[in-house]
Each structure stands twice: as structure tokens, then as C-alpha cells.
Enzyme design. Structure first.
Site, PDB file in Angstrom:
ATOM      1  CD  GLU A 131      -2.832  -1.240   2.236  1.00 11.08           C
ATOM      2  OE1 GLU A 131      -2.946  -0.322   3.147  1.00 11.08           O
ATOM      3  OE2 GLU A 131      -3.666  -1.913   2.382  1.00 11.08           O
ATOM      4  CD1 TRP A 160       4.891  -0.076  -4.309  1.00  6.64           C
ATOM      5  CD2 TRP A 160       5.301   0.756  -6.558  1.00  6.64           C
ATOM      6  NE1 TRP A 160       5.220   1.093  -4.139  1.00  6.64           N
ATOM      7  CE2 TRP A 160       5.641   1.599  -5.586  1.00  6.64           C
ATOM      8  CE3 TRP A 160       5.715   1.036  -7.727  1.00  6.64           C
ATOM      9  CZ2 TRP A 160       6.598   2.915  -5.576  1.00  6.64           C
ATOM     10  CZ3 TRP A 160       6.153   2.071  -8.175  1.00  6.64           C
ATOM     11  CH2 TRP A 160       6.709   3.019  -7.009  1.00  6.64           C
ATOM     12  CD  GLU A 379       7.917 -10.673  -5.941  1.00  4.47           C
ATOM     13  OE1 GLU A 379       7.349 -10.625  -4.958  1.00  4.47           O
ATOM     14  OE2 GLU A 379       7.536 -10.722  -7.077  1.00  4.47           O
TER      15      GLU A 379
END
Length: 401
Positions: A131, A160, A379
Site C-alpha cells: 500500500e 505497485w 519482492e
């Protein structure tokens, strides 16, 4: 075939798949990637080609129309694709994380409904945890789902999303407090929702808006977006696995696959940077000889080649561990951390070998130089990987005093 980054013990089928993908990359991706990237243009023709090769179904079981291949095969394909253009591997990665989560955690109805069309590439996946104000602190998400009859009403803003615009299925992690008493640990009150939508930007279904593409330094071509939910109604049968409160674990399982993918991307980009550096060093002359004959450049090439080899070995190990059914968060974290750091260093050395020409948009290395930093944060940042690695090592090597 190149000497570096070879993988021992592959089956004939795996070798055939990889050789097909490498051929596709050399003919269809490398010649057009830099032009598409400079125009920030979605690589529709490349995506259609990958769809034709069946790559969108690579890890989806055969019973759902996929190829049923291993994470290792997938990671090696990603390495080849990223060698051509990293953005294309991003288009496939998010799709696969969603397909993997469905395969591992979905209800039978959810698998039957989504997986065959995902294998065919007709449904494209995206997923969303982050977020705007949170970065890697997933446990602090504020997006919320509230039950209303046979539906949930979702509100909040996500950030994203790779493939946010082009996808037609988004796995979204939100907070869902029903059935979880006050004081429940934050990660135990999260749920993954499977949200179907039309591809595109703007209001893509009632209550769901994809505002537009985020303008990025690199990693262009692929669309990265926000996602805004305002009274979005989702049927209860679109809770992944049919039970609330399991979203955090489902997403973390998906992210382990994603981390192997990011490691594979780092390996692919580093390989390409090495290829460009070693070629250029043999063509460019200074002081009456190719710069490859100067010891300073040979030392760079030696370091670059060693890093390419080491990163590849760690990535393969992490993929094989997950394939064997073992926990691989330590290996995936190490592979992602090392491959992304080494990728940045190999790209920088190739950039330096190119001298002033590395700064010119005519040369491919300029694009790689802008793409490599994304791998340091995608990631989970390098710092988050180090936290995971450190904690896991302390678990494994607990001091028995």
C-alpha cells in the site's frame, strides 16, 4: 552454447523447452527490446509469442491445460527471458504467482474456473500486497473487507501492481476482521480475494479503479499501477481457498516463488551484461590493442563471470529445494539477495567497460543500467531479505547453552 550458468541434471524435455525459449529471446526479444523500452511500449507481439509457446501455462498442472513443469524449469525460462528484456519476465511472474497460489490454496471450483484460462493465457494474473505508505510492512495494511450477506465490500488503496492494467484477475490482500477476535495477530486477520476485472485503466468494474501507469526510471513496457477499491463488492466464493484469515500465509507462499523468480531475473540480466561487456572488450581498441588484453579489463571480466556463475548456482538450488517440497525461504532469500546485488555489480562493470558509450541510449547496456536497481527492491528489498536470512539462520543455529 555459453560456458557460464549451465544447469546439470536437466531432462530432455527441460532442455528442449529452454532451447526454444532462448531461440525466441535471441530472435524476437533482443532485437526489439531497447526500442520498445525507450518508447515505454507494451510488448504485445512478444506476449502473443509467449502465449503461443504455452509459457503462460508452464507451471500449471496438465489436468488444467498447462505443461505441469517444475519451479526450476520456470526459473530457467525466466532467466532466459530476462536476458532478453527484464520487463517481459515481470509480465509472466505476476501471472504465475497468482496461478501458483490458486493451484496450492484455491478451492476446487476456483481452480476449475481460473486455471485452464490462465494456462491458455486468456486470463492474465496480477497480485497486490503493498500500500502507498507501507513498503515492506505488509502486516500494517489498512485495506479492508467487510461481510455483507453473500458478498464482501472492499475499500482501500493498493500500490505497485505489476500488470495492474493488462491483467484480468488480481489477487488482493486485505484485512478481514470477521471471525477474528480483538487482539488477533495482524497477519492472522488477512484474506486474499480473487478480483476479476476488465483490462485497461480508469474504472474497470464498479468500485474498482486502476488510475494509470506509474512513470518509472526503468522496468518500462510492463504497466505498474495503483489499485483503488471504493465499495467494491466481491462474492464470498472469491475468497482464495474459501476461508478468511489465511491470506498472509497464501501470499508469503507465492512470494517464495516470486523471490526465486527475481533471483532468476538477476541472473538473466547479469548474463546479458557480461555478454555485452566481453564482446565490447574484444572489439574496442586502445593503445594499439583490444581493451580485453589490458589486465584491468580482464580482472573485471573475471569478477563478472564469477558472479554470474555464483548467482545462477544459488538460484537453481533455491528452485530445486521448493520443488522437493521443502521449506525454501532461507535459500530463496539468499538467492534473491545475492543475485540482485551481483546483477547490479556486473551491470555496472559492463557499463564501465563501455566507457562513454555506456551512457549513450544507442547501446543496450544503458537500458540494463536503469533496469538492474528494480531487482534490489522487487519482492522485498535487500534489507528485508537480510532480516529473513538472519532470523532463519538463528533458528537453524540456535545456541544450546
Amino acid at each position: 552454447m555459453a560456458r557460464l550458468a549451465q544447469t546439470a541434471g536437466l531432462t530432455d524435455v527441460q532442455q528442449e523447452i529452454l532451447s526454444t525459449v532462448r531461440d525466441f529471446v535471441d530472435k524476437e526479444i533482443i532485437p526489439v527490446a531497447t526500442g520498445l523500452e525507450h518508447r515505454d511500449e507494451y510488448p504485445q507481439q512478444i506476449v502473443d509469442g509467449l502465449k503461443e509457446l504455452g509459457l503462460f501455462g508452464l507451471m500449471i498442472p496438465e489436468e488444467y491445460g498447462g505443461l505441469g513443469e517444475s519451479l526450476l524449469t520456470y526459473a530457467l525460462c525466466v532467466e532466459e527471458i530476462a536476458r532478453g528484456w527484464m520487463s517481459v519476465s515481470g509480465i509472466i511472474n505476476t501471472h504465475f504467482i497468482v496461478a501458483y497460489m490458486l493451484k496450492q490454496h484455491g478451492t476446487q471450483e476456483q481452480k476449475d474456473h481460473f486455471l485452464p484460462r490462465m494456462a491458455a493465457g486468456d486470463i492474465r494474473g496480477a497480485f497486490s500486497m503493498s500500500e502507498p505508505g507501507l513498503g515492506s510492512d505488509v502486516s500494517a495494511i489498512t485495506s479492508k473487507a467487510v461481510k455483507d450477506g453473500d458478498e464482501y465490500v472492499l475499500n482501500g488503496q493498493k500500490m505497485w501492481l505489476t500488470n495492474g492494467g493488462t491483467s484480468s484477475l488480481v489477487a488482493v490482500l486485505v484485512r478481514s476482521d470477521e471471525g477474528h477476535p480483538e487482539g488477533t495477530a495482524p497477519h492472522k486477520s488477512m484474506t486474499t480475494f480473487l478480483i476479476e476485472k476488465e483490462p485497461g485503466f480508469g474504472e474497470v468494474r464498479p468500485g474498482l479503479t486502476i488510475p494509470g501507469k506509474i512513470d518509472k526510471m526503468g522496468y518500462k513496457g510492463v504497466d505498474t499501477t495503483e489499485l483503488i477499491m471504493d465499495g467494491l463488492r466481491v462474492p464470498a466464493d472469491r475468497v482464495l481457498g474459501g476461508v478468511t484469515g489465511r491470506g498472509f500465509y497464501q501470499m508469503m507462499d507465492g512470494v517464495e516463488v516470486g523471490r526465486v523468480n527475481v533471483a532468476a531475473r538477476g541472473c538473466g540480466v547479469a548474463q546479458r551484461a557480461f555478454e555485452l561487456g566481453v564482446q565490447y572488450a574484444q572489439q574496442r581498441h586502445t593503445f594499439g590493442k583490444p581493451i580485453a588484453q589490458h589486465q584491468a579489463i580482464q580482472f573485471k571480466l573475471a569478477e563478472m563471470g564469477t558472479k554470474v556463475e555464483a548467482a545462477h548456482a544459488m538460484m537453481v538450488n533455491a528452485a530445486r529445494k521448493k520443488d522437493s517440497g521443502e521449506r525454501n525461504d532461507l535459500e530463496a532469500g539468499m538467492a534473491k539477495y545475492l543475485a540482485s546485488e551481483y546483477c547490479k555489480e556486473v551491470v555496472e562493470d559492463a557499463f564501465r567497460i563501455h566507457g562513454g558509450y555506456g551512457f549513450s541510449k544507442e547501446y543496450e547496456i544503458e537500458r540494463l543500467y536503469r533496469e538492474a536497481p528494480m531487482l534490489l527492491i522487487g519482492e522485498g528489498t535487500a534489507e528485508i531479505q537480510k532480516m529473513i536470512i538472519g532470523r532463519r539462520l538463528l533458528e537453524e543455529y540456535r545456541f544450546q547453552g
